[in-house]
Design a protein around this motif. Structure first.
Motif, PDB file in Angstrom:
ATOM      1  N   SER A  34       0.866  -1.180   0.000  1.00  0.00           N
ATOM      2  CA  SER A  34       0.000   0.000   0.000  1.00  0.00           C
ATOM      3  C   SER A  34       0.901   1.229   0.000  1.00  0.00           C
ATOM      4  O   SER A  34       1.856   1.292   0.788  1.00  0.00           O
ATOM      5  CB  SER A  34      -0.876  -0.010   1.252  1.00  0.00           C
ATOM      6  N   THR A  35       0.593   2.191  -0.864  1.00  0.00           N
ATOM      7  CA  THR A  35       1.430   3.405  -0.899  1.00  0.00           C
ATOM      8  C   THR A  35       1.310   4.177   0.420  1.00  0.00           C
ATOM      9  O   THR A  35       2.267   4.803   0.861  1.00  0.00           O
ATOM     10  CB  THR A  35       1.042   4.306  -2.085  1.00  0.00           C
ATOM     11  N   PHE A  80      -1.494   6.713  -5.336  1.00  0.00           N
ATOM     12  CA  PHE A  80      -0.576   7.805  -5.034  1.00  0.00           C
ATOM     13  C   PHE A  80      -0.751   8.210  -3.579  1.00  0.00           C
ATOM     14  O   PHE A  80      -1.886   8.340  -3.100  1.00  0.00           O
ATOM     15  CB  PHE A  80      -0.921   8.990  -5.947  1.00  0.00           C
ATOM     16  N   ARG A 107     -11.152   3.540   3.221  1.00  0.00           N
ATOM     17  CA  ARG A 107     -11.692   3.908   4.534  1.00  0.00           C
ATOM     18  C   ARG A 107     -12.369   2.701   5.168  1.00  0.00           C
ATOM     19  O   ARG A 107     -12.805   1.786   4.476  1.00  0.00           O
ATOM     20  CB  ARG A 107     -12.712   5.038   4.369  1.00  0.00           C
ATOM     21  N   LEU A 154      -7.925   8.817   1.152  1.00  0.00           N
ATOM     22  CA  LEU A 154      -7.773   8.269   2.510  1.00  0.00           C
ATOM     23  C   LEU A 154      -6.682   9.055   3.231  1.00  0.00           C
ATOM     24  O   LEU A 154      -5.515   8.978   2.849  1.00  0.00           O
ATOM     25  CB  LEU A 154      -7.361   6.797   2.420  1.00  0.00           C
ATOM     26  N   GLY A 206      -3.854  -2.806  -1.087  1.00  0.00           N
ATOM     27  CA  GLY A 206      -4.417  -1.452  -1.011  1.00  0.00           C
ATOM     28  C   GLY A 206      -5.671  -1.458  -0.145  1.00  0.00           C
ATOM     29  O   GLY A 206      -6.426  -2.433  -0.146  1.00  0.00           O
TER      30      GLY A 206
HETATM   31  C1  BTN Z   1     -11.827   5.112  -0.073  1.00  0.00           C
HETATM   32  O1  BTN Z   1     -12.625   5.467  -0.941  1.00  0.00           O
HETATM   33  O2  BTN Z   1     -12.177   4.337   0.853  1.00  0.00           O
HETATM   34  C2  BTN Z   1     -10.416   5.629  -0.109  1.00  0.00           C
HETATM   35  C3  BTN Z   1      -9.548   4.807  -1.039  1.00  0.00           C
HETATM   36  C4  BTN Z   1      -8.096   5.231  -1.017  1.00  0.00           C
HETATM   37  C5  BTN Z   1      -7.224   4.311  -1.852  1.00  0.00           C
HETATM   38  C6  BTN Z   1      -5.832   4.847  -1.986  1.00  0.00           C
HETATM   39  S1  BTN Z   1      -4.909   4.073  -3.287  1.00  0.00           S
HETATM   40  C7  BTN Z   1      -3.458   4.861  -2.726  1.00  0.00           C
HETATM   41  C8  BTN Z   1      -3.481   4.776  -1.216  1.00  0.00           C
HETATM   42  N1  BTN Z   1      -2.959   3.497  -0.778  1.00  0.00           N
HETATM   43  C9  BTN Z   1      -3.895   2.745  -0.170  1.00  0.00           C
HETATM   44  O3  BTN Z   1      -3.724   1.593   0.292  1.00  0.00           O
HETATM   45  N2  BTN Z   1      -5.049   3.415  -0.133  1.00  0.00           N
HETATM   46  C10 BTN Z   1      -4.954   4.715  -0.753  1.00  0.00           C
END
Ligand code: BTN
Length: 210
Positions: free
Chosen positions: A10-11, A51, A37, A99, A34
Motif C-alpha cells: 500500500s502506498t 498515489f 476507509r 484516505l 491497497g
Molecule cells: C476510499 O474510498 O475508501 C479511499 C480509497 C483510497 C485508496 C488509496 S490508493 C493509494 C493509497 N494506498 C492505499 O492503500 N489506499 C490509498
C-alpha cells in the motif's frame, strides 16, 4: 520527491515508514494490499493511480484534496463530482477515493483513481471507460501544484469550492441511525442533515444516498 515503483502493499503504508519531508510522495503501478476507509480493500490492478503524499495537517484536508482532483480533471475537460466526505464521482459512479491518515504532525494522504484499470463493480467507473485518456504522471504533477494553491485557502473558501462539486445537498440520505435530507456542509466539515423527524443533526459518519 516522487518515488515511482512497480508494486507495494500500500502506498500509504510505504509512505508512513519513509516520509521524511512534507510533500514526499509515492506512485505505485499496482498495490497488493491497497485499502480504503473503514479498512475496506481497495482494488489496485495495473492501470489505476495509487498515489500517496505526506502533508502538514490542516482541517478539511480530504476536501482540499478532493477539490484539487476535480479542478485538475476539469482542466482535462473531464467533469467529476465529490461525494462527501471523500469520494470522487464520474457519471454517477465511483471513480476514486481519498484516505487521510494522521501520523503525529504529518498526514499521509492517499489517492486512488481508476484511470485505465479494469473495474468490476457496476457502481464503479474508470476514466478510460468514459472514453478519456489522461496521462497519470502529468495528472499527478498538476494535482500537486493545484493542491499547494488550495492548501492556502481559508476553510470558508474550501467548503465553497467543495459545494460546487457536491452531490449530496438537497438529497435524501440514510445512515446508521436515521434518514433525512442534506441541507449543508458545515465549516468544520460535518454534514448537516434535517432528519425525517425534523431535527438538525451534524454527521461525521458515512451516509448512503436513498
Ligand atoms: C476510499 O474510498 O475508501 C479511499 C480509497 C483510497 C485508496 C488509496 S490508493 C493509494 C493509497 N494506498 C492505499 O492503500 N489506499 C490509498
Amino acid at each position: 520527491m516522487i518515488n515511482i515503483v512497480d508494486s507495494v502493499k500500500s502506498t500509504n503504508t510505504w509512505l508512513s515508514f519513509f516520509n521524511t519531508d512534507y510533500f514526499s510522495s509515492i506512485i505505485s503501478l499496482s498495490q497488493s494490499e491497497g485499502y480504503g476507509r473503514l479498512g475496506r480493500d481497495w482494488e489496485s490492478a495495473f492501470g489505476g493511480l495509487y498515489f500517496s503524499l505526506s502533508l502538514p495537517y490542516r482541517p478539511l484536508l480530504p476536501f482540499v484534496i478532493g477539490i484539487s482532483v476535480s479542478e485538475v480533471l476539469e482542466e482535462y475537460k473531464f467533469n467529476t463530482n465529490l461525494k462527501w466526505p471523500n469520494d470522487i464521482i464520474a457519471g454517477g459512479k465511483k471513480l476514486g477515493g481519498i484516505l487521510c491518515q494522521n501520523q503525529d504532525e504529518v498526514v499521509i494522504a492517499g489517492l486512488g483513481i481508476n484511470f485505465d484499470n479494469e473495474v468490476a463493480l457496476p457502481t464503479v467507473v474508470s476514466i478510460s471507460e468514459m472514453n478519456y485518456k489522461i496521462n497519470k504522471l502529468s495528472f499527478v504533477v498538476s494535482f500537486v501544484e493545484k493542491l499547494k494553491l488550495n492548501l492556502k485557502h481559508s476553510d470558508e473558501m474550501i467548503i465553497g469550492k467543495f459545494l460546487r462539486y457536491d452531490i449530496l445537498v438537497g438529497e435524501q440520505v440514510s445512515w446508521s441511525e436515521g434518514k433525512g435530507i442534506v441541507e449543508t456542509i458545515s465549516l468544520d466539515g460535518s454534514l448537516g442533515v434535517k432528519t425525517d423527524e425534523g431535527n438538525m443533526v451534524f454527521l461525521t459518519e458515512e451516509v448512503h444516498l436513498q
